[in-house]
Design a protein around this motif. Structure first.
Motif, short mmCIF file in Angstrom:
data_model
loop_
_atom_site.label_atom_id
_atom_site.label_comp_id
_atom_site.label_asym_id
_atom_site.label_seq_id
_atom_site.Cartn_x
_atom_site.Cartn_y
_atom_site.Cartn_z
N SER A 1 22.85 -6.71 -44.38
CA SER A 1 21.76 -5.59 -43.59
C SER A 1 22.33 -4.29 -43.82
O SER A 1 21.97 -3.23 -43.36
N SER B 1 17.62 -5.91 -32.51
CA SER B 1 18.14 -5.44 -33.18
C SER B 1 17.82 -4.65 -34.70
O SER B 1 18.60 -3.97 -35.70
N ASN C 1 20.16 -4.02 -27.01
CA ASN C 1 19.88 -4.98 -27.65
C ASN C 1 18.05 -5.34 -28.21
O ASN C 1 17.57 -6.14 -28.23
#
Length: 230
Positions: free
Chosen positions: A78, A163, A161
């Motif tokens: 990522s 992603s 929170n």
């Protein structure tokens, strides 16, 4: 019709594609050791030369670490995608206006989520950055102030929170950092910035959504105005 000719894929490119797919699908995990070149050539039914070329490409891309002890998957995929997206933005000559508009949209949504998802640890981390800003003001340390400022906004992104939003934010964080470093703050500017950050923190602590959003957007507009005064 706009028909593109079919491009012949080399065997090494096929191996690169297959190995990347395996990493993305977590069939091969970070830290795993790959079979040696001879075994890979048998598995892919290609020559060792094609395997060697593929491994070299993946090593250059930061996915593999090759040494005497073997070849290991070493990178967070990522992170590579984030860096690739940042590079694409730079190569496409994205204007400051485009980056700033994107930043406002992203951070507005991030703080909306962070207002209700933040934990005590998140608040503590955000507060620590305000303390660093206060110390930077006392010491007239502009570099420390900018460092704490950037970290403050990063902590809000983490506190949201989410992603996917965090991934998008990280993709432009380097560009945001460059913008922050280009803003020239005098005493008035620093004090105004510090007040905004304190107000944002207080709104997060109180879970006051409208206040958190308003103060954040006004802060970013203030940064924008100061940049254009240069």
């Amino acid at each position: 019709m706009n028909i593109q000719p079919v491009r012949k894929t080399s065997l090494s490119e096929y191996v690169v594609y297959q190995l990347k797919e395996m990493i993305i699908k977590r069939e091969i995990k970070i830290g795993d050791r790959l079979p040696n070149e001879r075994e890979l050539s048998k598995l892919f039914e290609v020559s060792r030369t094609s395997v060697r070329e593929a491994l070299r490409v993946l090593e250059l891309q930061g996915l593999l670490n090759r040494g005497n002890s073997g070849t290991y998957v070493q990178a967070n995929f990522s992170k590579i995608i984030e860096e690739s997206l940042t590079l694409q933005i730079l190569l496409n000559d994205a204007s400051y206006k485009d980056i700033q508009q994107t930043r406002i949209m992203l951070e507005r949504e991030l703080i909306r989520l962070a207002t209700f998802r933040r934990s005590k640890d998140h608040l503590q981390n955000i507060k620590e950055n305000i303390k660093k800003m206060e110390r930077a003001v006392r010491e007239k340390n502009n570099d420390l102030y900018i460092e704490a400022d950037i970290s403050f906004h990063n902590e809000i992104a983490v506190a949201a929170n989410n992603s996917v939003l965090l991934f998008l934010y990280n993709s432009i964080s380097e560009l945001i950092s460059k913008i922050q470093k280009s803003v020239s703050f005098d005493d008035e500017g620093v004090n105004t910035s510090l007040k905004y950050h304190k107000s944002i923190y207080q709104a997060l602590e109180d879970q006051n959504l409208s206040q958190a959003e308003d103060q954040l957007v006004n802060h970013l507009i203030d940064v924008d105005n100061r940049l254009h005064k240069k």
